[in-house]
Structure formats: C-alpha cells, structure tokens
Design an enzyme around this catalytic site. Structure first.
Site, PDB file in Angstrom:
ATOM      1  N   ARG A 120     -18.613  -3.024   2.799  1.00 41.94           N
ATOM      2  CA  ARG A 120     -18.697  -3.608   4.141  1.00 41.94           C
ATOM      3  C   ARG A 120     -20.119  -3.457   4.700  1.00 41.94           C
ATOM      4  NH1 ARG A 120     -13.599  -0.856   6.879  1.00 41.94           N
ATOM      5  NH2 ARG A 120     -14.156   0.737   5.353  1.00 41.94           N
TER       6      ARG A 120
ATOM      7  N   LYS B 101     -19.018  10.563  20.016  1.00 40.16           N
ATOM      8  CA  LYS B 101     -18.938   9.798  18.762  1.00 40.16           C
ATOM      9  C   LYS B 101     -19.928   8.623  18.770  1.00 40.16           C
ATOM     10  CE  LYS B 101     -17.420   7.940  15.034  1.00 40.16           C
ATOM     11  NZ  LYS B 101     -17.332   8.489  13.714  1.00 40.16           N
TER      12      LYS B 101
ATOM     13  N   LEU C  31     -16.417  11.856   9.677  1.00 37.81           N
ATOM     14  CA  LEU C  31     -16.411  11.830   8.215  1.00 37.81           C
ATOM     15  C   LEU C  31     -17.400  10.838   7.678  1.00 37.81           C
ATOM     16  CD1 LEU C  31     -12.578  11.246   7.762  1.00 37.81           C
ATOM     17  CD2 LEU C  31     -13.768  13.438   7.991  1.00 37.81           C
TER      18      LEU C  31
ATOM     19  N   CYS D 133     -19.401   1.535   9.801  1.00 34.42           N
ATOM     20  CA  CYS D 133     -19.592   2.295  11.052  1.00 34.42           C
ATOM     21  C   CYS D 133     -20.890   1.966  11.778  1.00 34.42           C
ATOM     22  CB  CYS D 133     -19.527   3.778  10.738  1.00 34.42           C
ATOM     23  SG  CYS D 133     -17.986   4.215   9.937  1.00 34.42           S
TER      24      CYS D 133
ATOM     25  N   GLY E 133     -25.769   0.434   6.201  1.00 36.65           N
ATOM     26  CA  GLY E 133     -24.653  -0.513   6.137  1.00 36.65           C
ATOM     27  C   GLY E 133     -23.372   0.249   6.379  1.00 36.65           C
TER      28      GLY E 133
ATOM     29  N   LYS F 102       0.838  -1.207   0.000  1.00 38.29           N
ATOM     30  CA  LYS F 102       0.000   0.000   0.000  1.00 38.29           C
ATOM     31  C   LYS F 102       0.873   1.259   0.000  1.00 38.29           C
ATOM     32  CE  LYS F 102      -3.667   0.479   2.972  1.00 38.29           C
ATOM     33  NZ  LYS F 102      -4.127   0.892   4.314  1.00 38.29           N
TER      34      LYS F 102
ATOM     35  N   LYS G 286     -21.606  -1.674  13.164  1.00 42.27           N
ATOM     36  CA  LYS G 286     -20.632  -2.019  14.200  1.00 42.27           C
ATOM     37  C   LYS G 286     -20.804  -1.123  15.433  1.00 42.27           C
ATOM     38  CE  LYS G 286     -16.258  -0.565  13.938  1.00 42.27           C
ATOM     39  NZ  LYS G 286     -14.881  -0.326  13.573  1.00 42.27           N
TER      40      LYS G 286
HETATM   41  C1  UGA Z   1     -21.208   7.520   9.244  1.00 35.02           C
HETATM   42  C2  UGA Z   1     -21.531   8.886   9.851  1.00 35.02           C
HETATM   43  O1  UGA Z   1     -22.484   9.559   9.027  1.00 35.02           O
HETATM   44  C3  UGA Z   1     -20.262   9.744   9.982  1.00 35.02           C
HETATM   45  O2  UGA Z   1     -20.584  10.959  10.631  1.00 35.02           O
HETATM   46  C4  UGA Z   1     -19.236   8.967  10.800  1.00 35.02           C
HETATM   47  O3  UGA Z   1     -18.020   9.682  10.905  1.00 35.02           O
HETATM   48  C5  UGA Z   1     -18.960   7.641  10.135  1.00 35.02           C
HETATM   49  O4  UGA Z   1     -20.193   6.890  10.032  1.00 35.02           O
HETATM   50  C6  UGA Z   1     -17.961   6.885  10.983  1.00 35.02           C
HETATM   51  O5  UGA Z   1     -18.256   6.581  12.129  1.00 35.02           O
HETATM   52  O6  UGA Z   1     -16.815   6.695  10.532  1.00 35.02           O
HETATM   53  P1  UGA Z   1     -20.812   6.591   6.758  1.00 35.02           P
HETATM   54  O7  UGA Z   1     -20.801   5.231   7.370  1.00 35.02           O
HETATM   55  O8  UGA Z   1     -19.755   6.971   5.778  1.00 35.02           O
HETATM   56  O9  UGA Z   1     -20.746   7.725   7.919  1.00 35.02           O
HETATM   57  O10 UGA Z   1     -22.190   6.740   5.988  1.00 35.02           O
HETATM   58  P2  UGA Z   1     -23.567   7.529   6.131  1.00 35.02           P
HETATM   59  O11 UGA Z   1     -23.654   8.546   5.069  1.00 35.02           O
HETATM   60  O12 UGA Z   1     -23.787   7.974   7.497  1.00 35.02           O
HETATM   61  O13 UGA Z   1     -24.584   6.350   5.764  1.00 35.02           O
HETATM   62  C7  UGA Z   1     -24.621   5.148   6.530  1.00 35.02           C
HETATM   63  C8  UGA Z   1     -25.677   4.216   5.997  1.00 35.02           C
HETATM   64  O14 UGA Z   1     -26.973   4.704   6.295  1.00 35.02           O
HETATM   65  C9  UGA Z   1     -25.667   4.001   4.479  1.00 35.02           C
HETATM   66  O15 UGA Z   1     -25.855   2.611   4.217  1.00 35.02           O
HETATM   67  C10 UGA Z   1     -26.841   4.807   3.974  1.00 35.02           C
HETATM   68  O16 UGA Z   1     -27.376   4.296   2.790  1.00 35.02           O
HETATM   69  C11 UGA Z   1     -27.794   4.663   5.148  1.00 35.02           C
HETATM   70  N1  UGA Z   1     -28.800   5.746   5.246  1.00 35.02           N
HETATM   71  C12 UGA Z   1     -28.390   7.028   5.503  1.00 35.02           C
HETATM   72  C13 UGA Z   1     -30.136   5.452   5.112  1.00 35.02           C
HETATM   73  O17 UGA Z   1     -30.535   4.281   4.882  1.00 35.02           O
HETATM   74  N2  UGA Z   1     -31.054   6.460   5.244  1.00 35.02           N
HETATM   75  C14 UGA Z   1     -30.682   7.733   5.504  1.00 35.02           C
HETATM   76  O18 UGA Z   1     -31.589   8.589   5.627  1.00 35.02           O
HETATM   77  C15 UGA Z   1     -29.327   8.022   5.623  1.00 35.02           C
END
Ligand code: UGA
Length: 441
Positions: free
Chosen positions: A328, A205, A154, A261, A258, A36, A264
């Site tokens: 994931r 968090k 993020l 984050c 999914g 990497k 888990k």
């Molecule tokens: C999430 C949080 O939004 C971030 O603030 C956090 O930093 C991150 O986890 C982490 O802990 O590292 P992320 O997993 O990248 O970020 O994705 P999201 O945009 O939050 O979406 C998560 C899931 O929820 C996706 O599968 C999305 O499709 C779903 N989702 C989101 C819904 O089904 N409905 C919604 O209204 C919003």
C-alpha cells in the site's frame, strides 16, 4: 484474565488479538469476512508478518483465540471490546469511518450491562466522541457504554515485538471505570503508561506519525542539498543523530515513506488541523517532499540511461518496507507505473510482495515480468533499481548479477549498498544524497 472481543481481524486487530492471547487473555476475534475466518480457524495468518503466524497457530490451537462473524455475539461476549476495523481513505483523502460507525451502532443495539469500547484503529481525532454519540443514540436502556482510545504504535514487520515490548502505552479515557479496566489489562507492562483524555490520546497518535514522517522528509530534503554540494547524507544524518535531542532513527534518506499509515495520516492530520483553523503548511511540505522522491529517482535513471523508453529495468523490492508483503502506497507502485508508461520493459522481484503486486500490475510478456530471484530479474537489464532494503539484497552475489546485466548500473533508492564496494565491482552506482559513481564505459 480478562475476556476480550477484538472487532476486525486485519493487521491491527489480528496482532492485538494474538498478543493479548499470548498474555493469557481469552480473545474472541470478530470479522465479517468468512473466508478469512475459515483460514484463521486453521491457525493460518492471511498476511505476512514475522512471528504472527506462530502466535495465531499457537492460540487457535490452545483455544485461547476463537473467531466469529457474529458481531452481536461479540458485543455480548466481553466487557472490553477493541475496535480494529478498517478506516480506508476516501477519494478526497478523508478516512472512511463507516465501518467504525456500523460497529458502534450494532454494539449499542445489542450489548447489555457495562461495555468499554476501545478504539485502536488509527482514526481522526474526535472519532471517540462520534462513537459515544452513536452509542448514546442506539443503546439499550440497560446498557452503559464507555469509550476509550488506546492508539497502537505497531510497525509492520515488527508488530508482535512492538505490541509486547512497547515504548509507551497511551490510554485516553473519560471515566474511572474505563481507566481502571485498561490499567488492569496492561498491568504486566513495564513501559510508561500515559493516561490522558480521549482527544489527547488521539492527538498523540496523529502527532507521532506526522513527526516521524517529517523526519523522513527532512532528511530527504537535506539529501537533495547534499547531492548539489557533494556532501554525504549518511554522514550528515549520523552527525545529527549523535545529538540525543535529534537521534539517528528515521533519518534514512531514500525513496520516501509509504505504507498504509504515514501517507494517509499526514494528510488526515493536515486536514484536521485546517478544519479547526490551524494552518498546516508544515505538513503539506512533508507530503510534497515525499511525493517528489519518485521524480528524483526517475531523474537518476535518466542521468544513467539517457533514454528510458525501451530499456529493460529490474526493480528489486516492491513492498513499502522490508519484512512485509504490504505494497500500500509503496514507492514501487508509482515508479513502476511511470516506467511502464515509458514504456520500459520491467523485471520485478520481491521476496514477499510479488503476489500482491501482480494484482495491480499483472504480468505482460515482454513488458512486465516477475522473476524468481534478483539475478533472474537483472538478467539482460540495463539498470537495477533497489526500492526496499530487504536483508537478502545486502548479500547478493553482485558478480553474477553484473555478468547477467546488459549495462552494470544500480540505482539504490534506499542507500543500502556500499558505494566503494559497488565501484570496485565495476558498477555505475547512484544512490540518494551521496555522490554518484560514474564510469566512462
Ligand atoms: C508506522 C509507525 O512507525 C508506527 O509507529 C505506527 O503504529 C504505524 O505507522 C501505524 O500508524 O499503524 P509502519 O507504517 O509499519 O509504521 O512503517 P515504518 O517502519 O514507520 O516505515 C514507514 C515508511 O517510512 C516506510 O516506507 C519506510 O521505508 C520509510 N522510512 C522509514 C524511511 O524512508 N526512512 C526512515 O528513516 C524510516
């Protein structure tokens, strides 16, 4: 400018390194994966994240980011060290903190003078205390090791923007020196900066992610009710969202959450609460409702197709959300697994995530096939299931798609298409929490 070491060049680490470099700080990225590192040294990003490849290339080119596999060098190079190593789930759902422990021990054994270890990986609450204890046990006599928590918020797909334009910055510290170092590092940011103790920062968090997951499960629960009573979840969420106390964000019903984050983190927060004697039924239900989403989508497919076995089903969207190649805990994994058991014949398409999906479900002619476009995936299909709301799916040539299909049935697991438009085009259309559009073919 403050020289920084960032340990771990995975998702969080690389975004952190590239964005601090963009802010002008010299950054040393440490990772044990030499392959990497070789890729990174050519300025190439090992995964897809909009805008990150350009930043990495820019700052590898300018020399502001350098990489090493030598953790000891990393420990000695900077006073501030961000820990961004992986914390994958163990089979029992607990986070595996062995990489965090190993990094803390090695830094303690080799650093001299003041070091501030900042945890940025998403970790269970009280991890910083363990880092502190590990450092105290292994540190050299001339080392003074301070610990802080600076959780990242993020989102994949918009990580660079989220890092550079955050809603807030949380600094969990336990010394004036640690607080001052971090405030100096973040001094150009105009958002609120909340300084707390370490346990509070870690909890912010956990609570933020669990709350967002709870909003999603809530709207999915309400969507199930909408289907029974002929209501429309899109409008219900819109109506709720105008209330500023609720807001419209994260009230999109669909295939569920999914990613690496939410699934888990909800489990980890639940476990942590129970370990300290707090009943966590609320979060158990959030998790359970999310788990049910795939069964609900399968039920819609059965409603449309009657028998699934032997049918050809196109799945559009494999990533857990748009603008990432990450699969994931993606809903697609479970749906494909269930359909493949059927067995249905699957034709899969995603603009970014097919490479990763092939590692889990290799192509098997006649059983699981990967297509070069949505239209190719839909060719000869009895149904199309949409699982990720990629922008390109909104502007598909649905006439062509329909002509290629054996029966024009769409199950929209993200409510991304317009029911009236789909009906006009002659599709039978099923979505989540909205009335189905059926035809007597
Ligand atoms: C999430 C949080 O939004 C971030 O603030 C956090 O930093 C991150 O986890 C982490 O802990 O590292 P992320 O997993 O990248 O970020 O994705 P999201 O945009 O939050 O979406 C998560 C899931 O929820 C996706 O599968 C999305 O499709 C779903 N989702 C989101 C819904 O089904 N409905 C919604 O209204 C919003």
């Amino acid at each position: 400018m403050v020289p920084l070491t960032v340990i771990g060049t995975g998702y969080v680490g690389l975004v952190t390194a590239a964005c601090f470099a963009e802010m002008g700080h010299p950054v040393l990225g440490v990772d044990r994966d030499r392959e990497k590192l070789n890729l990174l040294r050519t300025g190439t990003c090992p995964f897809y994240e909009p805008g990150l490849d350009a930043l990495v290339a820019k700052h590898v080119g300018s020399g502001r980011i350098t990489f090493t596999d030598d953790l000891i060098h990393g420990a000695r190079a900077s006073r501030i060290i961000f820990i961004c190593v992986g914390t994958p789930p163990l089979p029992d759902g607990q986070a595996d903190l062995s990489q965090v422990e190993e990094v803390a021990r090695q830094i303690a054994e080799h650093a001299d003078g003041y070091r501030l270890l900042v945890e940025k990986s998403t970790v269970p609450v009280r991890t910083a205390q363990w880092i502190k204890r590990t450092c105290a046990l292994f540190r050299r006599s001339n080392a003074q090791i301070d610990v802080a928590s600076n959780p990242e918020f993020l989102r994949e797909g918009s990580a660079v923007h989220d890092f550079l334009h955050p809603d807030r910055i949380v600094l969990g510290v336990e010394s004036d020196e640690g607080r001052d170092q971090l405030l100096k590092l973040y001094k150009s940011f105009t958002c609120p900066i909340l300084v707390t103790n370490i346990a509070t920062a870690e909890l912010i968090k956990h609570a933020s992610n669990a709350f967002l997951a709870m909003k999603i499960s809530f709207v999915n629960f309400a969507a199930d009710v909408c289907e029974r009573v002929g209501a429309d979840i899109g409008q219900v969420a819109e109506g709720m969202g105008f209330d500023q106390r609720i807001g419209r964000a994260f009230l999109y019903a669909g295939a569920g959450y999914g990613g690496s984050c939410f699934p888990k983190d909800v489990k980890a927060f639940m476990r942590m609460a129970e370990e300290v004697g707090v009943e966590a039924g609320l979060l158990r239900e959030v998790d359970r409702i999310n788990d049910l989403r795939i069964e609900r989508l399968l039920a819609k497919l059965r409603e449309a197709l009657w028998v699934i076995n032997g049918k050809t089903i196109a799945v559009l969207g494999l990533a857990f959300k748009p603008n990432t190649d990450d699969i994931r805990e993606a809903p697609s994994l479970r749906l494909i697994g269930r359909l493949a058991e059927g067995p249905a014949r699957l034709r899969l398409y995603d603009p970014q995530a097919m490479g990763r999906m092939r590692e889990v479900f290799p192509a098997v002619p006649g059983r699981i096939e990967y297509a070069a476009s949505p239209a190719e995936a839909a060719q000869g299909a009895e149904a199309v299931v949409v699982l990720t709301e990629w922008e390109e799916f909104k502007t598909l040539d649905f006439e062509t798609l329909k002509r290629g299909m054996r029966t024009p049935i769409i199950v929209d697991g993200r409510n991304m298409l317009d029911p009236a438009e789909m009906a006009q085009l002659g599709f039978e259309y099923y979505s989540v929490g909205r009335p189905a559009i059926r035809h007597a073919f």
